[in-house]
Design a protein around this motif. Sequence first.
Motif, PDB file in Angstrom:
ATOM      1  N   THR A  87       0.838  -1.207   0.000  1.00  0.00           N
ATOM      2  CA  THR A  87       0.000   0.000   0.000  1.00  0.00           C
ATOM      3  C   THR A  87       0.868   1.251   0.000  1.00  0.00           C
ATOM      4  O   THR A  87       0.642   2.187  -0.766  1.00  0.00           O
ATOM      5  CB  THR A  87      -0.928   0.003   1.240  1.00  0.00           C
ATOM      6  N   ASN A  88       1.889   1.242   0.868  1.00  0.00           N
ATOM      7  CA  ASN A  88       2.806   2.391   0.933  1.00  0.00           C
ATOM      8  C   ASN A  88       3.533   2.587  -0.386  1.00  0.00           C
ATOM      9  O   ASN A  88       3.716   3.708  -0.860  1.00  0.00           O
ATOM     10  CB  ASN A  88       3.832   2.188   2.052  1.00  0.00           C
ATOM     11  N   HIS A  89       3.908   1.440  -0.983  1.00  0.00           N
ATOM     12  CA  HIS A  89       4.645   1.487  -2.251  1.00  0.00           C
ATOM     13  C   HIS A  89       3.785   2.086  -3.361  1.00  0.00           C
ATOM     14  O   HIS A  89       4.230   2.915  -4.146  1.00  0.00           O
ATOM     15  CB  HIS A  89       5.086   0.079  -2.628  1.00  0.00           C
TER      16      HIS A  89
ATOM     17  N   THR B 264      10.150   4.105   2.669  1.00  0.00           N
ATOM     18  CA  THR B 264      10.776   4.188   3.985  1.00  0.00           C
ATOM     19  C   THR B 264      12.264   3.997   3.812  1.00  0.00           C
ATOM     20  O   THR B 264      12.699   2.921   3.445  1.00  0.00           O
ATOM     21  CB  THR B 264      10.213   3.092   4.906  1.00  0.00           C
ATOM     22  N   ASN B 265      13.014   5.052   4.005  1.00  0.00           N
ATOM     23  CA  ASN B 265      14.465   4.992   3.799  1.00  0.00           C
ATOM     24  C   ASN B 265      15.168   4.606   5.093  1.00  0.00           C
ATOM     25  O   ASN B 265      14.693   4.916   6.182  1.00  0.00           O
ATOM     26  CB  ASN B 265      14.974   6.351   3.328  1.00  0.00           C
ATOM     27  N   SER B 266      16.268   3.954   4.918  1.00  0.00           N
ATOM     28  CA  SER B 266      17.106   3.610   6.069  1.00  0.00           C
ATOM     29  C   SER B 266      17.667   4.893   6.652  1.00  0.00           C
ATOM     30  O   SER B 266      17.893   5.869   5.938  1.00  0.00           O
ATOM     31  CB  SER B 266      18.247   2.700   5.635  1.00  0.00           C
ATOM     32  N   SER B 267      17.831   4.890   7.963  1.00  0.00           N
ATOM     33  CA  SER B 267      18.408   6.079   8.609  1.00  0.00           C
ATOM     34  C   SER B 267      19.845   6.290   8.149  1.00  0.00           C
ATOM     35  O   SER B 267      20.575   5.320   7.991  1.00  0.00           O
ATOM     36  CB  SER B 267      18.363   5.905  10.124  1.00  0.00           C
TER      37      SER B 267
ATOM     38  N   ALA C 159       9.848   4.204  -7.697  1.00  0.00           N
ATOM     39  CA  ALA C 159       8.625   3.675  -7.080  1.00  0.00           C
ATOM     40  C   ALA C 159       7.429   3.832  -8.015  1.00  0.00           C
ATOM     41  O   ALA C 159       6.604   2.929  -8.171  1.00  0.00           O
ATOM     42  CB  ALA C 159       8.358   4.379  -5.754  1.00  0.00           C
ATOM     43  N   LYS C 160       7.364   5.002  -8.675  1.00  0.00           N
ATOM     44  CA  LYS C 160       6.260   5.269  -9.606  1.00  0.00           C
ATOM     45  C   LYS C 160       6.312   4.318 -10.798  1.00  0.00           C
ATOM     46  O   LYS C 160       5.289   3.760 -11.209  1.00  0.00           O
ATOM     47  CB  LYS C 160       6.344   6.730 -10.080  1.00  0.00           C
ATOM     48  N   ALA C 161       7.531   4.113 -11.356  1.00  0.00           N
ATOM     49  CA  ALA C 161       7.692   3.220 -12.514  1.00  0.00           C
ATOM     50  C   ALA C 161       7.353   1.782 -12.144  1.00  0.00           C
ATOM     51  O   ALA C 161       6.698   1.062 -12.912  1.00  0.00           O
ATOM     52  CB  ALA C 161       9.125   3.315 -13.047  1.00  0.00           C
TER      53      ALA C 161
END
Length: 642
Positions: free
Chosen positions: A548-550, A556-559, A592-594
């Motif tokens: 869903t997030n994708h 969500t990036n790594s810190s 992500a969009k592609a």
Amino acid sequence: MMIQCKNIQKYHGAELVLSDITIDIRAGEKVGLIGRNGCGKTTLFHLLKGNESPDQGQISIRKGARIGFLAQVPTETVNNTVYDELQKSFALPIEWQVRMSELERWMAAEPVHTGNQSDYDQWLQEYGRLQEKFEEAGGYEMDATIDRIASGLGIPVEQYDRLFTSLSGGEKTKVGLATLLLENPDVLLLDEPTNHLDMSAIEWLEQFLLSYMGTIITISHDRYFLDHVVTKVIEIEDGEAISYHSNYSGYQKEKEARLLQQFADYQEQQKKIKKMQESIKQLIDWGNRSNPPNPAFHRRAASMQKALDRIQKLKRPILERKSMDLQLQQEDRSGKQVLMISKLSKSYGNRTLFHNLNETLRYGEATMLLGNNGSGKSTLLKLILDQESPTSGEVTIGSRVSIGYLAQEQTPQGGKQNVLQYFKEEVGMEEGEARGQLARFLFYGSDVFKDVHALSGGEWTRLRFAILMYMMPNLLILDEPTNHLDIDSREALEEALEEFSGTLLAVSHDRYFINRMARKIWVLEQGELHVVAGNFEDYKEERAKLATNHSQGITTNSSIDTKDAGDTKKSSKASDKRNSASSLVSWESQIAKAEDELQQLDHQMLNPEISRNADQLFLLQQERDEIQQQLDTLYEQWMNAE
């Protein structure tokens, strides 16, 4: 009605395998055929396919119906590549295509040059007929259809040119299944189709079968698969077939209710029989006591005996059948930390399977290792077992850890040992005691003298569990333990593992098994190890959230650790870093969009209405290729920027 079987009986030598099979299967039904290993399920498939004939009874199949059969062990074709095998279902369209190309070459010459106008007209008419047949048979979308099915089942394009004989057993099964699905027969006979498939391929197959217009009969012990796909369950038990009009969960409830009712009917009949027997005995006694003896009592007793003989005796239902008696115990408890994985990486040449894995397995945990085929699950197990060396990092086994390993392996070939000899040699046990132990794993009587190399997959797994139980380890590492086991044996394994107080690490694609056993899930994906607390339902929930997030473009990036030795560098360099980070975020958003667009296109192409429309499918494929090219470029730019 698509298939009717009436009073089918089949012997294998002197052994009666099927005693009285009567079933009706309608067109379009999705049927699950279940039963214990060796009950005759595959034999029934061979009868339906026409490979064997029944010794008694009649099989009727709708006239002209095409039947496709997926065997557990697919037949091999010498010198055929994987793509040759996949093209088998298009044998006639390929012939027509070759002929059309030939006609095209002939017609390329002007009629004036050929000197024969009538020949030209005949070629044109033949070409028109072939083109029409070619289009109806799906010839123009042949390559796209092959790619769609192969991709869904996890057969990579790179494998197309490999010889079919060089594939592993699991890979051959996948190719055989793809070939069968491409044939699009009226009746699909599938023997354990989910064996050797990873989870994504199983889920794809389920969706494909749900939209399949033909009749499906599948032998399966995958309870999730049976729940999702079938609408009717046929169980073969004691040589007879019992039908249940529901999925697997409904079958369980219906069977339990039926057995309880049968047992109540049996008890009621036994009471009636006992009462009649007592009455007959009493009448005979009264007749004999009379002085003189009274023949009327004897006549009544004889009449009652005839009535008793005419009663159709009900069989005593077996409420609980014997299954393997697996009891897993540990000889000694291990330390709290059982397994430590630290900065572990593994590469083969230029290909990196996984990089910088860090995780700890603690005492008493039940952990499932998931991942697609080729993600490196078996390699990770080999590293843990010290059968391979890591590229970097290490695996540390804790104190007092005793490992019991069940590999995903075929029966040993070449040896001439029987089951009893093999078991005695592995565990060092006297013959009498060994036979008693083997009986606990359903090896009775002459079964112990079977050659090990001739055992079925289920028998071989039961034998290895018998050996594993005797070892008494405190860490169990199991690679696909439920493969080839029937449902009763799977349930016995699950019950034994629930009672096991040691530590469990298992690789499995059996979703029912994972859901029941897992307390933690390790997911090996894209070279990284992700951890999900809970069972399969929790994993599905987590995956749905990520999807869903994708789809919403949320990543969500790594810190990022901003502290480094360059704190004293000029502010212009810090500005460059911020710009670079901004570019990375931008690229990630575009990627992500592609990916989302690709996923939507793939779903559209799986739609049966679209997949039958060559023009629409071609346009979608063109659009997909363009987006894939853009995505590859974005990936390259993103990697360079990092």
